[in-house]
Each structure stands twice: as structure tokens, then as C-alpha cells.
Design a protein around this motif. Structure first.
Motif, PDB file in Angstrom:
ATOM      1  N   ALA A  34      52.731  34.513  18.854  1.00 35.03           N
ATOM      2  CA  ALA A  34      52.220  35.285  19.997  1.00 35.03           C
ATOM      3  C   ALA A  34      50.779  35.740  19.733  1.00 35.03           C
ATOM      4  CB  ALA A  34      53.127  36.491  20.264  1.00 35.03           C
ATOM      5  N   GLY A  35      50.552  36.396  18.609  1.00 35.89           N
ATOM      6  CA  GLY A  35      49.220  36.932  18.319  1.00 35.89           C
ATOM      7  C   GLY A  35      48.173  35.846  18.151  1.00 35.89           C
ATOM      8  N   LEU A  36      48.553  34.773  17.465  1.00 30.02           N
ATOM      9  CA  LEU A  36      47.590  33.691  17.215  1.00 30.02           C
ATOM     10  C   LEU A  36      47.210  32.978  18.510  1.00 30.02           C
ATOM     11  CD1 LEU A  36      49.221  32.244  13.981  1.00 30.02           C
ATOM     12  CD2 LEU A  36      46.946  33.313  14.132  1.00 30.02           C
ATOM     13  N   LEU A  37      48.213  32.705  19.349  1.00 29.20           N
ATOM     14  CA  LEU A  37      47.890  32.012  20.600  1.00 29.20           C
ATOM     15  C   LEU A  37      47.077  32.929  21.518  1.00 29.20           C
ATOM     16  CD1 LEU A  37      48.074  29.576  22.477  1.00 29.20           C
ATOM     17  CD2 LEU A  37      50.226  30.506  23.356  1.00 29.20           C
ATOM     18  N   LEU A  38      47.418  34.216  21.526  1.00 31.80           N
ATOM     19  CA  LEU A  38      46.654  35.134  22.371  1.00 31.80           C
ATOM     20  C   LEU A  38      45.180  35.144  21.956  1.00 31.80           C
ATOM     21  CD1 LEU A  38      46.377  37.240  24.567  1.00 31.80           C
ATOM     22  CD2 LEU A  38      47.126  38.988  22.933  1.00 31.80           C
ATOM     23  N   ALA A  39      44.930  35.209  20.650  1.00 33.19           N
ATOM     24  CA  ALA A  39      43.545  35.209  20.178  1.00 33.19           C
ATOM     25  C   ALA A  39      42.817  33.947  20.661  1.00 33.19           C
ATOM     26  CB  ALA A  39      43.512  35.302  18.657  1.00 33.19           C
ATOM     27  N   ARG A  40      43.512  32.829  20.631  1.00 29.59           N
ATOM     28  CA  ARG A  40      42.916  31.558  21.060  1.00 29.59           C
ATOM     29  C   ARG A  40      42.619  31.567  22.569  1.00 29.59           C
ATOM     30  NH1 ARG A  40      39.938  27.424  19.411  1.00 29.59           N
ATOM     31  NH2 ARG A  40      40.145  25.700  20.848  1.00 29.59           N
ATOM     32  N   LEU A  41      43.586  32.040  23.363  1.00 24.14           N
ATOM     33  CA  LEU A  41      43.396  32.066  24.818  1.00 24.14           C
ATOM     34  C   LEU A  41      42.241  32.990  25.196  1.00 24.14           C
ATOM     35  CD1 LEU A  41      47.160  32.303  25.938  1.00 24.14           C
ATOM     36  CD2 LEU A  41      45.678  30.282  26.064  1.00 24.14           C
ATOM     37  N   LEU A  42      42.151  34.124  24.502  1.00 22.84           N
ATOM     38  CA  LEU A  42      41.074  35.072  24.809  1.00 22.84           C
ATOM     39  C   LEU A  42      39.726  34.475  24.401  1.00 22.84           C
ATOM     40  CD1 LEU A  42      42.760  38.430  23.667  1.00 22.84           C
ATOM     41  CD2 LEU A  42      42.416  37.623  26.017  1.00 22.84           C
ATOM     42  N   HIS A  43      39.699  33.847  23.234  1.00 24.12           N
ATOM     43  CA  HIS A  43      38.459  33.201  22.777  1.00 24.12           C
ATOM     44  C   HIS A  43      37.988  32.184  23.822  1.00 24.12           C
ATOM     45  CE1 HIS A  43      35.640  31.125  20.108  1.00 24.12           C
ATOM     46  NE2 HIS A  43      36.205  30.000  20.502  1.00 24.12           N
ATOM     47  N   ASN A  44      38.926  31.378  24.327  1.00 25.72           N
ATOM     48  CA  ASN A  44      38.566  30.362  25.324  1.00 25.72           C
ATOM     49  C   ASN A  44      38.055  31.000  26.616  1.00 25.72           C
ATOM     50  OD1 ASN A  44      39.338  28.455  23.517  1.00 25.72           O
ATOM     51  ND2 ASN A  44      41.276  27.925  24.516  1.00 25.72           N
ATOM     52  N   ALA A  45      38.503  32.234  26.896  1.00 23.75           N
ATOM     53  CA  ALA A  45      38.068  32.923  28.114  1.00 23.75           C
ATOM     54  C   ALA A  45      36.832  33.777  27.851  1.00 23.75           C
ATOM     55  CB  ALA A  45      39.219  33.791  28.638  1.00 23.75           C
ATOM     56  N   GLY A  46      36.287  33.711  26.635  1.00 25.59           N
ATOM     57  CA  GLY A  46      35.073  34.472  26.310  1.00 25.59           C
ATOM     58  C   GLY A  46      35.334  35.953  26.063  1.00 25.59           C
ATOM     59  N   ALA A 348      45.816  37.847  33.077  1.00 31.62           N
ATOM     60  CA  ALA A 348      45.618  39.119  33.768  1.00 31.62           C
ATOM     61  C   ALA A 348      44.288  39.755  33.364  1.00 31.62           C
ATOM     62  CB  ALA A 348      46.781  40.063  33.453  1.00 31.62           C
ATOM     63  N   LEU A 349      43.940  39.645  32.082  1.00 26.84           N
ATOM     64  CA  LEU A 349      42.680  40.238  31.627  1.00 26.84           C
ATOM     65  C   LEU A 349      41.490  39.432  32.157  1.00 26.84           C
ATOM     66  CD1 LEU A 349      41.639  42.594  30.031  1.00 26.84           C
ATOM     67  CD2 LEU A 349      41.760  41.214  27.954  1.00 26.84           C
ATOM     68  N   ALA A 350      41.635  38.121  32.183  1.00 24.69           N
ATOM     69  CA  ALA A 350      40.561  37.281  32.733  1.00 24.69           C
ATOM     70  C   ALA A 350      40.385  37.595  34.234  1.00 24.69           C
ATOM     71  CB  ALA A 350      40.884  35.807  32.527  1.00 24.69           C
ATOM     72  N   HIS A 351      41.505  37.840  34.910  1.00 23.58           N
ATOM     73  CA  HIS A 351      41.457  38.181  36.347  1.00 23.58           C
ATOM     74  C   HIS A 351      40.689  39.494  36.554  1.00 23.58           C
ATOM     75  CE1 HIS A 351      42.924  38.198  40.494  1.00 23.58           C
ATOM     76  NE2 HIS A 351      43.324  39.457  40.323  1.00 23.58           N
ATOM     77  N   SER A 357      39.812  43.452  39.523  1.00 21.55           N
ATOM     78  CA  SER A 357      41.124  43.965  39.931  1.00 21.55           C
ATOM     79  C   SER A 357      42.106  43.988  38.753  1.00 21.55           C
ATOM     80  CB  SER A 357      41.707  43.079  41.046  1.00 21.55           C
ATOM     81  OG  SER A 357      43.103  43.310  41.129  1.00 21.55           O
ATOM     82  N   GLY A 358      42.736  45.149  38.564  1.00 23.59           N
ATOM     83  CA  GLY A 358      43.717  45.284  37.494  1.00 23.59           C
ATOM     84  C   GLY A 358      45.135  44.993  37.963  1.00 23.59           C
ATOM     85  N   GLU A 359      45.276  44.357  39.127  1.00 20.89           N
ATOM     86  CA  GLU A 359      46.630  44.203  39.693  1.00 20.89           C
ATOM     87  C   GLU A 359      47.539  43.351  38.789  1.00 20.89           C
ATOM     88  OE1 GLU A 359      46.617  42.065  43.432  1.00 20.89           O
ATOM     89  OE2 GLU A 359      45.040  40.715  42.728  1.00 20.89           O
ATOM     90  N   LEU A 360      46.978  42.323  38.167  1.00 24.88           N
ATOM     91  CA  LEU A 360      47.835  41.472  37.326  1.00 24.88           C
ATOM     92  C   LEU A 360      48.217  42.198  36.030  1.00 24.88           C
ATOM     93  CD1 LEU A 360      46.374  37.847  37.735  1.00 24.88           C
ATOM     94  CD2 LEU A 360      48.185  38.984  39.022  1.00 24.88           C
ATOM     95  N   LEU A 361      47.274  42.988  35.504  1.00 23.64           N
ATOM     96  CA  LEU A 361      47.622  43.772  34.300  1.00 23.64           C
ATOM     97  C   LEU A 361      48.706  44.786  34.640  1.00 23.64           C
ATOM     98  CD1 LEU A 361      44.331  44.653  32.358  1.00 23.64           C
ATOM     99  CD2 LEU A 361      46.193  43.154  31.623  1.00 23.64           C
ATOM    100  N   ASP A 362      48.578  45.390  35.817  1.00 23.91           N
ATOM    101  CA  ASP A 362      49.592  46.373  36.230  1.00 23.91           C
ATOM    102  C   ASP A 362      50.961  45.714  36.407  1.00 23.91           C
ATOM    103  OD1 ASP A 362      47.700  48.316  36.170  1.00 23.91           O
ATOM    104  OD2 ASP A 362      47.326  48.318  38.330  1.00 23.91           O
ATOM    105  N   GLY A 366      56.605  43.734  34.573  1.00 23.35           N
ATOM    106  CA  GLY A 366      57.584  43.188  35.523  1.00 23.35           C
ATOM    107  C   GLY A 366      57.567  41.668  35.537  1.00 23.35           C
ATOM    108  N   THR A 367      56.356  41.105  35.497  1.00 20.42           N
ATOM    109  CA  THR A 367      56.233  39.638  35.529  1.00 20.42           C
ATOM    110  C   THR A 367      56.930  39.028  34.315  1.00 20.42           C
ATOM    111  OG1 THR A 367      54.092  39.859  36.610  1.00 20.42           O
ATOM    112  CG2 THR A 367      54.570  37.720  35.619  1.00 20.42           C
ATOM    113  N   CYS A 368      56.631  39.578  33.138  1.00 18.45           N
ATOM    114  CA  CYS A 368      57.234  39.026  31.913  1.00 18.45           C
ATOM    115  C   CYS A 368      58.744  39.233  31.912  1.00 18.45           C
ATOM    116  CB  CYS A 368      56.650  39.692  30.664  1.00 18.45           C
ATOM    117  SG  CYS A 368      54.922  39.285  30.389  1.00 18.45           S
TER     118      CYS A 368
END
Ligand code: RFL
Ligand code: PHB
Length: 427
Positions: A34-46, A348-351, A357-362, A366-368
Motif C-alpha cells: 500500500a505505502g510503496l504503491l501510493l508513493a509511486r502514484l503520488l510521484h507520477n502525479a507530481g 482524490a488528492l490529484a482531483h 474540490s475536496g469532494e473525493l477526499l471527503d 465510504g468509497t473504499c
């Protein structure tokens, strides 16, 4: 500037804010999948992040766990640029075999799901690939850095207190020093607790807001790794009066096998010969199928539990993967759920960054949780169908067999299993 791009990667700010030794946008606790993939996804999103991992690299890369990647997980890893070796070495599986009453029945995934399949590629290899990428081109990944607590989760500057092995921390800072290292503080815009079932992140959520749903099972899995080609080219899930058995694999030369054992079993009490004899009994078929034996290179017992922590978010603290939910391994869902959580968070953070808009973070928790509960149900049902509970009555045995017969004779029943096994869609 938004909170997301205002922060710099790893700003050393001794003196600027008392006790803060690093700042980042997303503080990630735990370098499991989880942590490793998240770091990768965030890196790709800048988006910058810092990963804190309490264990060392070798331990994380060798911890034997999951083996099955859903189609959706494969797609995510590929899109994240982490799929090159998986595409070369992973084994595509188009079905599993159910074995019961000395008979065999194959569940054909593509035929039942409109073309979906799963991939056998070990969690150890996913972690190795993600670690190598992170160290080459990602943000800081600190091994031997144990998070002690998340503080200020309800504020806009949450902090992770942590201790790095053998690291003295910032010059001039106060704190306890010694062989264990000195306490440091990572200040973040967001913290994601990817620290597994035994982690510290979820303790930062006030108890009065939390609901925990839990079930333990009166048995565990004794797992072995063996240097022998798998005895079958697909996974075999066997229901037997003596208990469940699973044949899986890590490569064309390495088998991974599991046996249901009583809760609290000590793996040391099972000699290699006893394990093979028991596997042979439980996999036996009327058509004379043979189990190949080989040298056992690892042996351990895993307890079985279902656990869901609601909510998965409090303020700017988000939980992902095993930190928020555990499934029994029968459905092969744990790693795949962890992947779904971090994809949901990164999107959600990229959104937020793109639209304000923080709607996806909010909506994160529930989504998960909608997907988590489908996986909990699936894993629970697979476990109940295939394991023999201590004290099971003849009536219960017949119900299990009737369930398996139904899977073997009804396309609708088989389709439900195939859809669940190949994965529940991300929203
Ligand atoms: P992990 O992998 O437990 O990683 C958590 C990381 O956090 C670190 N940590 C800390 N770091 C810093 N500070 C602290 N205070 C910390 N506390 C903990 C830990 O050292 C660790 O590195 O959680 P994550 O990333 O959420 O990943 C979850 C998966 O590991 C797990 O769900 C799967 O392994 C479950 N699972 C399976 N999942 C599948 O999808 N398919 C399968 O076929 C499958 N088979 C299995 C499994 C799990 C098994 N066991 C051993 C439970 C088979 C087995 C036998
Ligand atoms: C594994 O290969 O470790 C494995 C495969 C399928 C499961 C659980 C574990 O359901």
C-alpha cells in the motif's frame, strides 16, 4: 498555491518549527504494497511524499505473503510504470480448480466474466519492483524509521513522530539519543497510515468515532514454500473432511502450499514429511492425480481473521490496506484491496489539486468501504465453504458439499465466484 504544491520535498527546517525535521505533502507510514504503491502514484502525479518504514529493506522484500493479483491490480501497476518485470515473469491464470469429494471442478474465469483473469506474481516481487523505482526516481523512503504516533490529525498540519535507527536527528535538537536513534517529526499536509494490522496510525482516530467489525476463526494456515514445480498449472482449492488445502505457486519452479491447521499451531511441530503426507491426503482425487514433493525452504503459520475499521479517515489522516481491514487469505483479496485504497486516495488528492474540490477526499472512506465489504463477504464465504470448523456437524458438512456441487453445476453460481475472485471494480 494549493496546499499540495506549496510544500517542498524533504525540507530540512531545523529551528524553523520546533522539533520538525522534515516536511512533505503526504507522509506515508509503512512500505508494504500500500505505502510503496501510493508513493509511486503520488510521484507520477507530481505530489511529493516521504515513506517511513520501521523494518529494513531486506525484511520487507522477503516477507512471504500474497501471490495473486487481480486484473485491476495488474492494470494499476502497469499504468504506474511498475509492471515491466510483472509482465515478463508473472503467470496469467485463467481459472482455479475446486476439489471436493475426490473430484475436481474447474472455474473458467474468462468464460464466466467476459475475459477477466488473475496473475500469479508474488507480493515480495511487487515490493522489490516498487522499492527499486522509489529509490531511483521517487521521494525519500526511510527504512528503519518507526512511526511512534500521528499527532494533530484533526488540524491542517498533521505530524508523524518517528525514530530512525542509529540516526541522531537534527543537530541542536533536543530529544533522546542512543543506539535506538532520536525522535524526529515529519510535518505533512496529509498522513496516510499504510502500516498494516499492527500499525500505530489508526490509534490517532478518537475511539468514540470508531466502529470495529471483527471475526476470528478457530483455525490458521500452515504455509510452505518448496523448490519443486507446481503439481498443477492452476491454483487448487481443496475441501476435505480433514480440513482445507491450497496449492499455489511462486514460479514454474517454486510451489507454495497451505494446510488448514488448528488455531495456535506451532509450525515447528510439523515435520516436512508430515506436511507432505497431509497435503497428499487432502488433495487426493479418484482419477489418481499426483502431488510432487520437494525440499521445503520456508514454513510458517498464519492466523485467520476478518477485521474492518470504520471510518478509514479522520481529518487529514487516511488509513489504507491492512491498517484498515483484514480478510482471511482464502479469497486472495488483501493486497488487491490495499491497491484499491491507495488508488482512491491518490486520485482524490490529484482531483483536489486540479479542481480545488475536496469532494473525493471527503468520500474516501465510504468509497473504499463499499468495495472492502464486498471483499470481506467474498473472503468469508470462500472460507466458510472450504474449511472444516472444529466440531462441524454432519449437517454442516453436507451444506458445504451442496454449495460446491452447486458451483460445479450452475453457471450462475460459478459466475458469482469468478466475478468475486477476479475482483470487484473500483468506483
Ligand atoms: P503490510 O504489507 O502489512 O505493510 C505494512 C508495513 O508497515 C510497516 N509498519 C510500520 N512502519 C513504520 N512505523 C510503524 N509504526 C509501522 N508499523 C508497521 C510494516 O513493517 C510493513 O512494512 O500492509 P499493506 O501494505 O496494507 O499490504 C497488505 C498486504 O500485505 C496483505 O493484505 C496481503 O499480504 C494479504 N494476503 C493476500 N492478499 C492478496 O491480495 N492475495 C493473496 O494471495 C494473499 N495471500 C495474504 C496472503 C496474507 C497472508 N498472510 C501472511 C497474512 C497469504 C498470506 C499467508
Ligand atoms: C498464495 O499464493 O500465497 C495464495 C494464493 C491464493 C490465496 C492465498 C494465498 O487464496
Amino acid at each position: 498555491m494549493t496546499a499540495v504544491n506549496a510544500t517542498s520535498a524533504l525540507a530540512e527546517v531545523a529551528g524553523a518549527r520546533r522539533g520538525v525535521s522534515m516536511r512533505t505533502t503526504v507522509g506515508i507510514i509503512g512500505a508494504g504494497p500500500a505505502g510503496l504503491l501510493l508513493a509511486r502514484l503520488l510521484h507520477n502525479a507530481g505530489i511529493d511524499s516521504v515513506v517511513l518504514e520501521s523494518r529494513d529493506r531486506a525484511y520487507v522484500e522477503q516477507r512471504q505473503r500474497a501471490g495473486i493479483l487481480e486484473q485491476g491490480t495488474v492494470d494499476v501497476l502497469r499504468a504506474a510504470g511498475a509492471g515491466e518485470r510483472m509482465d515478463r515473469e508473472g503467470l496469467r491464470h485463467d481459472g482455479i480448480e475446486l476439489r471436493f469429494a475426490r473430484r475436481r471442478h474447474r472455474i473458467d474465469f474468462p468464460a464466466l466474466t467476459g475475459g477477466r483473469s488473475v496473475t500469479v506474481y508474488a507480493q515480495t516481487e511487487v515490493c522489490k519492483d516498487l522499492i527499486a523505482l522509489q529509490l531511483q526516481e521517487g521521494g525519500p523512503l526511510l527504512f528503519g524509521a518507526e512511526a511512534l504516533a500521528v499527532e494533530g490529525a484533526g488540524t491542517d498540519r498533521p505530524r508523524v513522530r518517528f525514530r530512525r535507527e542509529g540516526h541522531g536527528g537534527q543537530e541542536g535538537q533536543e530529544g533522546q539519543e542512543g543506539r535506538e536513534g532520536r525522535e524526529e517529526v515529519l510535518e505533512c499536509s496529509y498522513v496516510v497510515g499504510c502500516d498494516g494490522f499492527w500499525g500505530v496510525a489508526r490509534k490517532a482516530i478518537p475511539e468514540k468515532l470508531v466502529q470495529v467489525f471483527e471475526r476470528t476463526y478457530p483455525f490458521g494456515w500452515l504455509g510452505i514454500l518448496a523448490d519443486v514445480p507446481p503439481s498443477h498449472d492452476e491454483l487448487v482449492y481443496a475441501r476435505h473432511d480433514r480440513g482445507f488445502a491450497l496449492l499455489s505457486m511462486r514460479s514454474p519452479a517454486v510451489s507454495r502450499l497451505y494446510l488448514q491447521v488448528p488455531e495456535g499451531t506451532d509450525a515447528g511441530t510439523w515435520s516436512d514429511g508430515k506436511v507432505w503426507d497431509e497435503l497428499e491426503r487432502r488433495f487426493e482425487t479418484a482419477d489418481g492425480w499426483r502431488l510432487r514433493r520437494g525440499p521445503v525452504t520456508a514454513k510458517s503459520v498464519t492466523p485467520m481473521r476478518s477485521h474492518v475499521h470504520e471510518p478509514m479517515r479522520y481529518g487529514r489522516l487516511f488509513l489504507a490496506g491492512d491498517a484498515a481491514h483484514i480478510v482471511p487469505p482464502t479469497g486472495a483479496k488483501g493486497l488487491n484491496l490495499a491497491v484499491g485504497d491507495v488508488v482512491t486516495f491518490a486520485r482524490a488528492l490529484a482531483h483536489l489539486r486540479e479542481t480545488g474540490s475536496g469532494e473525493l477526499l471527503d468520500a474516501y472512506s465510504g468509497t473504499c468501504l463499499r468495495r472492502v465489504w464486498q471483499a470481506e463477504r467474498f473472503s468469508y464465504e470462500m472460507t466458510a465453504m472450504l474449511h472444516r470448523a472444529p466440531g462441524a456437524t454432519p449437517f454442516e458438512d453436507r451444506i458445504q458439499l451442496a454449495r460446491l456441487e452447486r458451483l460445479a453445476s450452475s453457471r450462475a453460481a460459478a459466475q458469482d465466484l469468478a466475478e468475486g475472485y477476479t475482483g470487484f471494480a473500483l468506483e
